[in-house]
Write a protein that holds these residues in place. Structure first.
Motif, PDB file in Angstrom:
ATOM      1  N   GLU A  37      32.063  44.998  41.321  1.00 26.20           N
ATOM      2  CA  GLU A  37      31.294  46.359  40.767  1.00 26.20           C
ATOM      3  C   GLU A  37      30.231  45.752  40.040  1.00 26.20           C
ATOM      4  OE1 GLU A  37      33.354  49.551  39.273  1.00 26.20           O
ATOM      5  OE2 GLU A  37      31.570  50.878  39.765  1.00 26.20           O
ATOM      6  N   ASP A  38      29.064  46.454  39.812  1.00 23.62           N
ATOM      7  CA  ASP A  38      27.905  45.895  39.232  1.00 23.62           C
ATOM      8  C   ASP A  38      27.676  44.473  39.197  1.00 23.62           C
ATOM      9  OD1 ASP A  38      26.800  47.712  37.595  1.00 23.62           O
ATOM     10  OD2 ASP A  38      28.070  47.218  35.524  1.00 23.62           O
ATOM     11  N   LYS A  40      29.420  41.948  40.065  1.00 24.94           N
ATOM     12  CA  LYS A  40      30.376  41.020  39.566  1.00 24.94           C
ATOM     13  C   LYS A  40      31.791  41.192  40.097  1.00 24.94           C
ATOM     14  CE  LYS A  40      31.442  42.984  35.473  1.00 24.94           C
ATOM     15  NZ  LYS A  40      31.760  42.795  34.064  1.00 24.94           N
ATOM     16  N   ILE A  41      32.556  40.056  40.283  1.00 27.00           N
ATOM     17  CA  ILE A  41      34.056  40.252  40.621  1.00 27.00           C
ATOM     18  C   ILE A  41      34.712  40.685  39.404  1.00 27.00           C
ATOM     19  CG2 ILE A  41      36.156  39.056  41.222  1.00 27.00           C
ATOM     20  CD1 ILE A  41      33.985  39.141  43.535  1.00 27.00           C
ATOM     21  N   GLU A  42      35.008  41.953  39.126  1.00 25.70           N
ATOM     22  CA  GLU A  42      35.583  42.682  38.044  1.00 25.70           C
ATOM     23  C   GLU A  42      37.055  42.627  38.030  1.00 25.70           C
ATOM     24  OE1 GLU A  42      35.230  47.040  37.411  1.00 25.70           O
ATOM     25  OE2 GLU A  42      33.577  46.576  36.467  1.00 25.70           O
ATOM     26  N   ARG A  43      37.919  42.528  39.066  1.00 28.00           N
ATOM     27  CA  ARG A  43      39.404  42.569  38.981  1.00 28.00           C
ATOM     28  C   ARG A  43      39.686  41.763  40.164  1.00 28.00           C
ATOM     29  NH1 ARG A  43      38.746  48.186  38.054  1.00 28.00           N
ATOM     30  NH2 ARG A  43      39.464  48.651  40.148  1.00 28.00           N
ATOM     31  N   ILE A  44      40.845  41.250  39.883  1.00 24.52           N
ATOM     32  CA  ILE A  44      41.892  40.497  40.942  1.00 24.52           C
ATOM     33  C   ILE A  44      42.975  40.632  40.525  1.00 24.52           C
ATOM     34  CG2 ILE A  44      42.441  38.328  42.133  1.00 24.52           C
ATOM     35  CD1 ILE A  44      39.686  37.202  41.433  1.00 24.52           C
ATOM     36  N   ILE A 121      36.687  36.157  48.113  1.00 19.31           N
ATOM     37  CA  ILE A 121      35.504  36.484  47.138  1.00 19.31           C
ATOM     38  C   ILE A 121      34.275  36.358  47.525  1.00 19.31           C
ATOM     39  CG2 ILE A 121      34.569  35.509  44.841  1.00 19.31           C
ATOM     40  CD1 ILE A 121      37.605  35.280  44.097  1.00 19.31           C
TER      41      ILE A 121
ATOM     42  N   LEU B  63      38.638  37.809  33.372  1.00 16.32           N
ATOM     43  CA  LEU B  63      39.724  38.702  33.189  1.00 16.32           C
ATOM     44  C   LEU B  63      40.824  38.303  34.362  1.00 16.32           C
ATOM     45  CD1 LEU B  63      41.338  41.443  31.991  1.00 16.32           C
ATOM     46  CD2 LEU B  63      39.609  42.624  34.059  1.00 16.32           C
ATOM     47  N   PHE B  65      44.885  39.222  36.001  1.00 10.11           N
ATOM     48  CA  PHE B  65      46.135  40.221  35.904  1.00 10.11           C
ATOM     49  C   PHE B  65      47.083  39.842  37.044  1.00 10.11           C
ATOM     50  CE2 PHE B  65      48.009  44.296  37.447  1.00 10.11           C
ATOM     51  CZ  PHE B  65      48.553  44.699  36.197  1.00 10.11           C
ATOM     52  N   SER B  86      44.333  33.934  38.908  1.00 13.72           N
ATOM     53  CA  SER B  86      43.477  34.937  39.364  1.00 13.72           C
ATOM     54  C   SER B  86      41.921  35.216  38.502  1.00 13.72           C
ATOM     55  CB  SER B  86      43.996  36.412  39.447  1.00 13.72           C
ATOM     56  OG  SER B  86      44.156  36.995  38.204  1.00 13.72           O
ATOM     57  N   TYR B  89      38.645  33.156  39.308  1.00 15.73           N
ATOM     58  CA  TYR B  89      37.567  33.795  40.192  1.00 15.73           C
ATOM     59  C   TYR B  89      36.877  34.796  39.671  1.00 15.73           C
ATOM     60  CZ  TYR B  89      40.380  30.563  42.878  1.00 15.73           C
ATOM     61  OH  TYR B  89      41.089  29.503  43.240  1.00 15.73           O
ATOM     62  N   THR B  90      37.396  35.412  38.622  1.00 13.71           N
ATOM     63  CA  THR B  90      36.507  36.631  38.151  1.00 13.71           C
ATOM     64  C   THR B  90      35.271  36.238  37.242  1.00 13.71           C
ATOM     65  OG1 THR B  90      38.081  36.799  36.089  1.00 13.71           O
ATOM     66  CG2 THR B  90      38.452  38.327  38.009  1.00 13.71           C
ATOM     67  N   THR B  91      34.321  37.178  37.236  1.00 13.02           N
ATOM     68  CA  THR B  91      33.132  36.792  36.488  1.00 13.02           C
ATOM     69  C   THR B  91      33.362  36.797  34.934  1.00 13.02           C
ATOM     70  OG1 THR B  91      32.102  38.223  38.285  1.00 13.02           O
ATOM     71  CG2 THR B  91      30.565  37.637  36.501  1.00 13.02           C
ATOM     72  N   LYS B 256      27.700  52.193  34.683  1.00  8.38           N
ATOM     73  CA  LYS B 256      27.299  51.757  35.984  1.00  8.38           C
ATOM     74  C   LYS B 256      26.558  52.736  36.721  1.00  8.38           C
ATOM     75  CE  LYS B 256      31.480  49.182  36.443  1.00  8.38           C
ATOM     76  NZ  LYS B 256      33.245  49.205  36.603  1.00  8.38           N
ATOM     77  N   LEU B 338      45.566  47.521  35.979  1.00  2.53           N
ATOM     78  CA  LEU B 338      44.706  47.182  34.742  1.00  2.53           C
ATOM     79  C   LEU B 338      44.359  48.474  33.918  1.00  2.53           C
ATOM     80  CD1 LEU B 338      42.390  44.544  35.902  1.00  2.53           C
ATOM     81  CD2 LEU B 338      43.947  44.318  33.915  1.00  2.53           C
TER      82      LEU B 338
END
Lengths: 461, 446
Positions: A37-38, A40-44, A121, B63, B65, B86, B89-91, B256, B338
């Protein structure tokens, strides 16, 4: 997943105070979720879960206990709780398990575990970019990817022993577009009993573009006029209507409890003669495909309405027993935390003879639905409401202009009787169907059809 | 159990510290009972026990999880590694931060031991009474779809490497009934729910009667012509709208660009008498708890006052992004996910007017008792067009039942068109509302 000797011990404990049927359902699942979202990869998320549910049925009543303590002690404790409901004398059961194996092979070409995070991703980002490239009015894009690899063991006091596994994937894009204070959304999703080869067939960027196009189109749309009018539902709309307005009312638990308009109507005409409705768990790769349902009955094809005549309901074990029938393989549960209940798998209206294009050209005035949103139904009286995500006004047999904010309100049996044209095409949609607090993956489908009259709710009076 | 969860949590924290990670464990033990009664018999008895853990790590702004139901010491390292894995790979986002403790939590009563002490027989008897009362209410009650008793007790442990250590147990119990009334081939449904923190406050009679009354009053409803008329909404119907509204006051949606309230703080967004509150410390609230899903203390947050938008609900992440502090709304549905911005006890404050007086001076209007498909409303644009049912208001009296209609409009107009607020605040779970009167709603019928 568990030793036979342990399963035997647990089932014996569960049946130690009597009962007609005892069962253990053990499940392990590995899940991955990626959410963007936005930009960017917000959650995995990555999750690993194991648990067991134990069920005892006594004179039609059920006790259910679940735990994620899979030690022998943990399981025996749960079995003792489940034994509560039983009436009558204690039973010493003998168990001689018969192993039943799946008839269909699952063709998972790219199993989720074998696809690296990076690749997943990339796909998510590709959908995000494609949607955002659609123009400045695109304000937000969310992309969700989910996969699950599940293994189950089902064993019961009748001696059935089933081990099964299933892999499901899902990819969802949501787009928000805004202009001059008007906000509209577009959505698309694919999913199936499959691996990530699914995205080779329908590329991620294509899903992104389609969702964006839909949101932009609705910005251009006029408010939908309200009133009663003919409604043409394109096969692209998927089968939300048949699922909600008809399918739920044909689930045997609702029928038996007197909560369905279809109760007591077996053999009667409940739809127009050109309408047949089928639930088919054997459709390969579809999101609702099952080799075994969640109580070990084989998934099958069940004709529910045959040329307008109601010929059957969807049963699980317990409801089948009450009607002195056999289960149709529709006993499903969300997870080990729930008891199985009758649920749909892949449900659809069978295709008919008409050319889809000619259905529109033969409609002087009406609403064309190309994409359905969510909906809700009151199974007791058959009343339903659906949101239209992409709709158009038809005038003189031509698609004139898009409309926003439309909803369809009607009554299931009435709408089915009012279907006067059935197309030769068939389009599927996927969904997560909720009932009694349990969500299960389903698909539904229909050909292009025309309903003579439906109440269209809109903001333009 | 408390010692076990604390033990597991501290082991994970120790491993995280050794690696120099910012990490949090969320541990939950949950025990549930449900008793469903049909014809005086326990049709379904369900007992469940569940333990699980979610590990959140923040690895150089990224982040990660992972969750598991397996709390054996041998897998803890693997779960931590999965979470870290994990995060690769997150921003990177500088706003990813764990709340910094230690906090002082508001004292409150969250656990009534009477719920656990009551026997299965007592609870079953209550569930039976709901059914008996409902059946006796009116001879047209034909089917009791479901009626029963439920309770849940849980223990929550949240520990992070920044000093948070939050431990508390909670419990609640409830009764419900879903049923059908029939007359001359017409079938209508009715339901009632009651959820309480205290066992002694459960009232089976009230639940049975209300469910029956709700079904019977809708029998033989018919559609009406399309029109725009004044409408009075029952509290339950209003809470359906609150469900959609909760998204618009959620800072995550606002940031958002997904909220119709973005950029509107300080503006008149609703009728001038309207007060909207999220209150995690509301004494009677079922959703009251000393801390949220990331260990931040609960609080009362006024979102609209005199119809003016005052602010939004925040968790730690969204708060940092807006340069403010968390409102204690980092809600977590289970150890499997989360935290995200969510509501606690979320409600419109009651007004001065008796509900009957809201109807009295309407010559022609609709008293709305049910909305269908509210989840199809668009939380972003505020557009809604939903199925509805209700009772006609004619010269101040509730006359005949109405069904088969849709009501449509936009949430912004809905809020500004409120012209009367009842004094009858009522909660359905964590969401509450009084009766509201609206100047007009657009109704589509025949």
């Amino acid at each position: 997943m568990l030793d036979r000797s342990i399963v035997e011990k647990v089932l014996k404990e569960a049946m130690s105070k009597g009962g007609d049927f005892g069962e253990i359902y053990v499940e392990s699942r590995v899940v991955t979720n990626v959410f963007c979202e936005d930009n960017k990869i917000e959650r995995i998320h990555s999750g690993y879960e194991k648990g067991a549910g134990i069920r005892v049925i006594s004179e039609g009543n059920t006790a259910y206990a679940f735990t994620n303590d899979l030690s022998t002690n943990g399981l025996l404790n749960a079995a003792r709780m489940a034994a509560h409901v039983a009436r009558g004398s204690s039973r010493d059961i003998t168990l001689d398990f018969t192993v039943r194996i799946p008839e269909q092979a699952l063709e998972i070409r790219k199993p989720p575990a074998a696809v690296p995070f990076e690749t997943k991703i990339e796909k998510v980002l590709a959908a995000n970019e494609a949607a955002r490239e659609a123009g400045d009015y695109i304000k937000q894009v969310t992309v969700g990817l989910a996969d699950v690899e599940k293994k189950v063991l089902i064993a019961n006091s009748l001696g059935d022993w089933i081990e099964d596994e299933i892999t499901r994937v899902r990819f969802v894009v949501n787009v928000v577009a805004a202009r001059d204070g008007l906000i509209q959304t577009g959505y698309d999703a694919i999913g199936g009993v499959a691996g990530w080869e699914l995205l080779d067939e329908v590329p991620a960027d294509e899903l992104g573009r389609k969702s964006a196009r839909r949101a932009l189109l609705m910005l251009e749309a006029r408010p939908c006029p309200a009133g009663r009018m003919p409604v043409v539902m394109s096969s692209e709309a998927g089968g939300t209507m048949v699922h909600e307005a008809c399918g739920h009312g044909l689930e045997a638990d609702l029928v038996q409890k007197g909560l369905s308009v279809y109760r007591g109507k077996l053999g009667q005409k409940v739809a127009a003669s050109n309408v047949s409705v089928i639930d088919d768990a054997t459709l390969k790769g579809k999101y609702g495909q099952l080799r075994f349902d969640d109580e070990g009955s084989r998934g099958q094809r069940t004709v529910l309405i045959d040329q307008g005549v109601l010929v059957g309901y969807m049963y699980d074990r317990l409801t089948a027993e009450k009607d002195q029938r056999v289960s149709t393989g529709n006993g499903r549960r969300e997870s080990y935390q729930h008891k199985p209940i009758p649920r749909m798998t892949n449900t659809f209206i069978a295709p008919g003879p008409e050319d889809p294009g000619s259905i529109i050209s033969n409609t002087p005035r009406g609403l064309l639905v190309r994409k359905m949103g969510g909906g809700q139904v009151n199974t007791t009286n058959g009343d339903f409401v659906f949101e239209v995500q992409e709709g158009y006004i038809i005038e003189n047999g031509e698609i004139k202009y898009p409309v926003r904010g439309a909803t369809l309100t009607g009554n299931g049996p009435e709408a089915l009787k009012n279907i006067d044209m059935v197309g030769s095409d068939l389009g599927f949609a996927i969904g997560q169907c909720g009932k009694d607090g349990q969500g299960v993956p389903v698909s539904d489908a229909q050909p292009t059809i025309r309903i003579r009259q439906l109440t269209v709710g809109g903001t333009s009076l | 159990m408390k010692d076990r969860l604390l033990g597991v949590g501290n082991i994970v924290m120790e491993k995280a510290r050794r690696k120099g990670l910012d990490a949090e464990v969320f541990l939950l033990y949950d025990k549930e009972l449900s008793i469903e009664v049909v014809d005086g018999q326990v049709e379904t008895l369900k007992e469940a026990e569940e333990t699980g853990m979610g590990i959140r790590v923040i690895n150089q702004g990224r982040l990660g999880f992972a969750y598991t139901t397996n709390l054996e010491e041998s897998v803890l390292q693997e779960m931590l590694d999965r979470a870290v894995g994990s995060s690769r790979y997150t921003t990177v986002d500088e706003n990813n931060m764990l709340p910094e403790g230690a906090f002082t939590y508001p004292p409150m009563e969250t656990y009534d031991p009477a719920i656990r002490q009551a026997t299965l027989e007592e609870k079953t008897a209550m569930a039976r009474e709901v059914e008996t009362v409902a059946r006796a209410y009116d001879k047209r009650i034909s089917v009791i779809e479901r009626s029963g008793y439920e309770d849940s007790e849980y223990l929550l442990v949240i520990i992070n490497t920044q000093g948070v250590e939050a431990v508390e147990k909670g419990a609640f119990c409830g009764l419900y009934a879903y049923l059908v009334a029939e007359e001359d081939g017409d079938a209508q449904t009715g339901f009632s729910l009651m959820a309480r923190k205290h066992f002694g406050e459960l009232n089976p009679r009230e639940v049975g009667c209300e469910a029956a009354r709700n079904a019977v009053r809708m029998l033989k409803g018919r559609t009406i012509p399309s029109q725009s008329i004044p409408c009075v909404l029952e509290p339950y119907v209003v809470t359906n709208f609150l469900g959609i509204l909760s998204n618009s006051v959620n800072a995550d949606s606002v940031q958002k660009g997904k909220s119709l309230f973005a950029g509107k703080v300080g503006e008149q967004v609703a009728a001038s008498e309207l007060v909207l509150v999220d209150d995690g410390v509301y004494e009677k609230g079922i959703a009251s708890f000393p801390f949220d899903g990331e260990g931040v203390p609960a609080q009362r947050t006024v979102l609209m006052e005199n119809g003016i938008l005052k602010g939004f609900l925040y968790d730690s992440y969204t708060a940092r992004k807006d340069g403010t502090t968390s409102t204690g709304n980092g809600v977590r549905s289970s150890f499997r996910s989360l935290p995200g911005v969510g509501t606690t006890n979320f409600f419109f404050s009651p007004g001065p007017t008796r509900p009957a007086d809201l109807v009295r001076d309407i010559s022609r209007g609709l008293y709305i008792t049910e909305v269908m498909g509210m989840h199809t409303a668009n939380p972003i644009s505020g557009d809604f067009s939903v199925g509805a049912a209700g009772i006609m208001i004619e010269y101040g009296e509730l006359t005949r039942p109405v069904r088969g209609i849709t009501i449509a409009g936009n949430l912004k107009d809905f809020l500004l068109n409120i012209e009367g607020i009842g004094n009858d605040l009522r909660f359905f779970g964590g969401t509450g509302a009084p009766t509201l009167r609206l100047k007009a709603l657009s109704i589509a019928g025949e």
